[in-house]
Write a protein that holds these residues in place. Sequence first.
Motif, PDB file in Angstrom:
ATOM      1  N   CYS A 146      -9.895 -36.639  -5.988  1.00  0.00           N
ATOM      2  CA  CYS A 146      -8.853 -37.391  -6.688  1.00  0.00           C
ATOM      3  C   CYS A 146      -9.462 -38.296  -7.754  1.00  0.00           C
ATOM      4  CB  CYS A 146      -8.075 -38.277  -5.719  1.00  0.00           C
ATOM      5  SG  CYS A 146      -7.342 -37.439  -4.319  1.00  0.00           S
ATOM      6  N   GLY A 152      -1.913 -45.280 -11.158  1.00  0.00           N
ATOM      7  CA  GLY A 152      -1.562 -43.969 -10.626  1.00  0.00           C
ATOM      8  C   GLY A 152      -2.747 -43.272  -9.989  1.00  0.00           C
ATOM      9  N   LEU A 154      -4.197 -39.035  -9.547  1.00  0.00           N
ATOM     10  CA  LEU A 154      -4.084 -37.582  -9.651  1.00  0.00           C
ATOM     11  C   LEU A 154      -4.862 -36.967  -8.505  1.00  0.00           C
ATOM     12  CD1 LEU A 154      -2.896 -35.382 -11.639  1.00  0.00           C
ATOM     13  CD2 LEU A 154      -5.279 -35.030 -12.307  1.00  0.00           C
ATOM     14  N   CYS A 155      -4.189 -36.089  -7.730  1.00  0.00           N
ATOM     15  CA  CYS A 155      -4.760 -35.530  -6.509  1.00  0.00           C
ATOM     16  C   CYS A 155      -5.008 -34.041  -6.646  1.00  0.00           C
ATOM     17  CB  CYS A 155      -3.801 -35.723  -5.336  1.00  0.00           C
ATOM     18  SG  CYS A 155      -3.464 -37.414  -4.937  1.00  0.00           S
ATOM     19  N   PRO A 175       1.058 -41.094  -6.175  1.00  0.00           N
ATOM     20  CA  PRO A 175       0.178 -39.978  -6.524  1.00  0.00           C
ATOM     21  C   PRO A 175       0.948 -38.774  -7.058  1.00  0.00           C
ATOM     22  CG  PRO A 175       0.545 -40.033  -4.160  1.00  0.00           C
ATOM     23  CD  PRO A 175       1.277 -41.209  -4.724  1.00  0.00           C
ATOM     24  N   ARG A 176       0.261 -37.980  -7.858  1.00  0.00           N
ATOM     25  CA  ARG A 176       0.769 -36.708  -8.354  1.00  0.00           C
ATOM     26  C   ARG A 176      -0.322 -35.662  -8.184  1.00  0.00           C
ATOM     27  NH1 ARG A 176       4.785 -39.247  -8.322  1.00  0.00           N
ATOM     28  NH2 ARG A 176       6.318 -39.607  -9.963  1.00  0.00           N
ATOM     29  N   LYS A 177       0.069 -34.423  -8.023  1.00  0.00           N
ATOM     30  CA  LYS A 177      -0.901 -33.337  -7.888  1.00  0.00           C
ATOM     31  C   LYS A 177      -1.172 -32.712  -9.254  1.00  0.00           C
ATOM     32  CE  LYS A 177       0.599 -32.074  -3.227  1.00  0.00           C
ATOM     33  NZ  LYS A 177       1.045 -30.964  -2.347  1.00  0.00           N
ATOM     34  N   LYS A 211       0.230 -33.233 -16.844  1.00  0.00           N
ATOM     35  CA  LYS A 211       0.271 -33.680 -15.455  1.00  0.00           C
ATOM     36  C   LYS A 211      -0.668 -34.866 -15.225  1.00  0.00           C
ATOM     37  CE  LYS A 211       1.721 -29.289 -13.423  1.00  0.00           C
ATOM     38  NZ  LYS A 211       1.396 -28.208 -12.461  1.00  0.00           N
ATOM     39  N   ASP A 214       1.092 -37.935 -16.481  1.00  0.00           N
ATOM     40  CA  ASP A 214       2.114 -38.364 -15.518  1.00  0.00           C
ATOM     41  C   ASP A 214       1.466 -39.015 -14.303  1.00  0.00           C
ATOM     42  OD1 ASP A 214       4.166 -37.405 -17.093  1.00  0.00           O
ATOM     43  OD2 ASP A 214       4.385 -35.516 -16.009  1.00  0.00           O
ATOM     44  N   GLY A 215       0.422 -38.367 -13.768  1.00  0.00           N
ATOM     45  CA  GLY A 215      -0.212 -38.868 -12.558  1.00  0.00           C
ATOM     46  C   GLY A 215      -0.863 -40.218 -12.738  1.00  0.00           C
TER      47      GLY A 215
END
Length: 219
Positions: A146, A152, A154-155, A175-177, A211, A214-215
Motif C-alpha cells: 500500500c 488517503g 491506495l491498496c 482506502p481505495r484499491k 485511481k 482518487d485513492g
Amino acid sequence: MIRLSRCSGSPNIGVYASVNESLSVVAANSAPSFVEDIETILGVDTILMTVSGSFVLGSLVRMNSNGAVVTGMIEATELEKLKQKINVTVLPDKINAAGNNVLVNDNGAIINPKLSAGAGRRIADALGVEVVRSSIAGYDTVGSACAATNKGCLCNVNATEEDMNLIRDVLGVEPRKGSVNHGSKHIGAGILCNSKGALVGDETTPIEMGKIEDGLVLY
C-alpha cells in the motif's frame, strides 16, 4: 498534483526514496531530474544519501511527520546525517527493512505481524502513533502492499474488506484499491506520495493514475 517519473532506469521509484510531509531521503545516485520531481510535486526538502551503502532507501526507511524508522544495517555516519533532519529509531530485528514492513501516516501505523514486540514499541515511540500488527492482501510486507498519506490510501487490489476496515480504523483515511506501473500490485514500490501530491512510475497507465488520484485524494 501527480506526475510520472523514473529513477535509475526503473519505474519502481518508491524503492529509491522515502518521504513525509516536509522531507524526502533520496538515493545519492539519483538524477537531478528525479530530485526536482520530488521537490516540486511533493513540496519537500531532500537529503541525498545511502543506507548501509545502498541506494534502495525506500525499502529501508519509513517516515511520518514525527520521525523515521530505519534498518539496523545503517552505518553510523549515515545515521548521523539522518538525525540532523529528523528523529530516528533503528530496527535491530532480522526483519528490519522498514520501508517494506511499515505502513504509516500521522494517525497510525500498520506493521509486519512478524516484527517483535520490542520493534513495535520502538516504531510507536519514533513515529508517535498507535501501532497495529497485520498483513494486508496476504502480504506481511505491508509497506510494499500500500501507499498511505494523511488524506488517503491506495491498496493492493487483493486487499479484503477486513483489510480496508483496518486501514480506516488505524490510519483514519478511506482506502481505495488500485495498481501501478501497468498492473503491478506492489503499490509501495511504484509510488512516492504525501498529502500534497504523488510521483508514480512512468509505466503507470492513465486509468491507474485516475485511481491513484482518487485513492490519495489528489484533487
